[in-house]
Motif scaffolding. Structure first.
Motif, PDB file in Angstrom:
ATOM      1  N   UNK A 113       0.780  -1.341   0.132  1.00 34.17           N
ATOM      2  CA  UNK A 113      -0.088  -0.082   0.017  1.00 34.17           C
ATOM      3  C   UNK A 113       0.823   1.280   0.039  1.00 34.17           C
ATOM      4  N   UNK A 114       2.018   1.231   0.834  1.00 34.72           N
ATOM      5  CA  UNK A 114       2.753   2.369   0.720  1.00 34.72           C
ATOM      6  C   UNK A 114       3.487   2.705  -0.398  1.00 34.72           C
ATOM      7  N   UNK A 115       4.050   1.551  -0.862  1.00 31.88           N
ATOM      8  CA  UNK A 115       4.736   1.765  -2.160  1.00 31.88           C
ATOM      9  C   UNK A 115       4.285   2.122  -3.583  1.00 31.88           C
ATOM     10  N   UNK A 116       2.758   1.788  -3.224  1.00 32.02           N
ATOM     11  CA  UNK A 116       1.814   2.438  -4.368  1.00 32.02           C
ATOM     12  C   UNK A 116       1.097   3.585  -3.948  1.00 32.02           C
ATOM     13  N   UNK A 117       1.309   4.092  -2.915  1.00 35.35           N
ATOM     14  CA  UNK A 117       1.052   5.533  -2.428  1.00 35.35           C
ATOM     15  C   UNK A 117      -0.525   5.246  -2.291  1.00 35.35           C
ATOM     16  N   UNK A 125      -4.155  -5.959  -1.929  1.00 35.90           N
ATOM     17  CA  UNK A 125      -3.037  -5.948  -1.256  1.00 35.90           C
ATOM     18  C   UNK A 125      -2.989  -7.037  -0.026  1.00 35.90           C
ATOM     19  N   UNK A 126      -4.149  -7.511   0.292  1.00 38.08           N
ATOM     20  CA  UNK A 126      -4.194  -8.853   1.257  1.00 38.08           C
ATOM     21  C   UNK A 126      -3.711  -9.944   0.464  1.00 38.08           C
ATOM     22  N   UNK A 164      -1.207   9.383  -2.265  1.00 36.06           N
ATOM     23  CA  UNK A 164      -1.379   9.259  -0.605  1.00 36.06           C
ATOM     24  C   UNK A 164      -0.029   9.659  -0.082  1.00 36.06           C
ATOM     25  N   UNK A 165       0.328  10.629   0.746  1.00 37.04           N
ATOM     26  CA  UNK A 165       1.482  10.844   1.302  1.00 37.04           C
ATOM     27  C   UNK A 165       1.297  10.576   2.913  1.00 37.04           C
ATOM     28  N   UNK A 166       0.135   9.914   3.332  1.00 35.71           N
ATOM     29  CA  UNK A 166       0.194   9.628   4.991  1.00 35.71           C
ATOM     30  C   UNK A 166      -0.215   8.187   5.057  1.00 35.71           C
ATOM     31  N   UNK A 167       0.762   7.611   5.145  1.00 38.78           N
ATOM     32  CA  UNK A 167       1.162   6.090   5.233  1.00 38.78           C
ATOM     33  C   UNK A 167       0.141   5.642   6.637  1.00 38.78           C
ATOM     34  N   UNK A 168       0.509   6.442   7.579  1.00 34.26           N
ATOM     35  CA  UNK A 168      -0.305   6.204   8.818  1.00 34.26           C
ATOM     36  C   UNK A 168      -1.726   6.157   8.859  1.00 34.26           C
ATOM     37  N   UNK A 169      -2.380   6.765   7.775  1.00 34.19           N
ATOM     38  CA  UNK A 169      -3.638   6.979   7.909  1.00 34.19           C
ATOM     39  C   UNK A 169      -4.526   5.900   6.914  1.00 34.19           C
ATOM     40  N   UNK A 170      -3.828   4.798   6.483  1.00 38.52           N
ATOM     41  CA  UNK A 170      -4.218   3.849   5.543  1.00 38.52           C
ATOM     42  C   UNK A 170      -5.387   3.234   6.362  1.00 38.52           C
TER      43      UNK A 170
END
Length: 242
Positions: A113-117, A125-126, A164-170
């Protein structure tokens, strides 16, 4: 898609209410209370499906940057009303609820998820995380003559790059939450089966059984929607076999 009308729903109630039909063979009138109970059950299923439909689109609106005010306006209610209805906290599945293999798979899930923003965790993803290494899910796929490596490549090709730039808000999507809820149910069912067989005494001392990779694979298949279910079906996997 044509929606069922009232006559269709009445016919469904009559068809499924066996008790009322059995009563009708010995009485002049069917069992109206039994029919009412069945009708209430059908209505509840329709309402739950309608709620899931709206919640799915609300969550996608939020994931794509629309405010609660925007969502409320689209639904014809106030911002406060839509927040009260849709911002209820969802059940959290922390590392303590998972086996070590599933915790490792979840690191791959988050990394994808982070790598694909992406600011969400979807079924793609799962499934990508489950097939990133050897675990009970990949062993299950191989036993069904489905290549985990092929699944991994196929689902990886479905990723879209976001902003997305906010990985913590996934946030998890509704389909993903449904999949892990089914996985939890399956883990509990297996734990119950083990108890009947007199096995796993140490595991049963825990408050809840741990969710493993094959449980989540089962959940993704049972959900029947989303990228993961599509990829599994295209790979020739009989979802009912899981």
């Amino acid at each position: 898609m044509p929606l069922p009308d009232l006559d269709d729903l009445i016919a469904e109630v009559d068809r499924t209410c066996d008790t009322a039909h059995r009563a009708a063979t010995s009485q002049e009138q069917p069992d109206w209370l039994a029919l009412l109970t069945t009708a209430a059950g059908v209505a509840g299923q329709l309402q739950a499906l309608a709620d899931d439909l709206v919640e799915d689109y609300v969550e996608h609106c939020r994931m794509h940057g629309h405010s609660w005010t925007d969502v409320g306006s689209a639904l014809g209610v106030t911002r406060q009303a839509v927040q009260q209805r849709f911002q209820a906290p969802h059940k959290r599945y922390g590392p303590e609820t998972m086996t070590e293999d599933l915790r490792l798979a979840m690191t791959h899930v988050k990394r994808a998820a982070v790598q694909h923003r992406n600011n969400y965790i979807g079924t793609e993803h799962l499934l990508w995380g489950l097939t990133a290494g050897t675990n009970s899910a990949t062993r299950l796929l191989r036993s069904l003559e489905v290549s985990p490596d092929d699944i991994h490549r196929a689902v990886g090709a479905r990723f879209s790059v976001g902003a997305s730039q906010a990985a913590e808000r996934i946030a998890w999507t509704p389909y993903s939450r449904r999949a892990i809820a089914i996985a939890e149910e399956r883990a509990c069912a297996e734990d119950g089966e083990g108890a009947e067989d007199g096995e796993g005494a140490e595991d049963r001392e825990r408050a809840e059984p741990l969710i493993d990779c094959h449980h989540l694979l089962h959940g993704l298949a049972r959900t029947g929607r989303g990228v993961a279910a599509t990829v599994l079906a295209e790979a020739g996997l009989d979802l009912s076999a899981l």
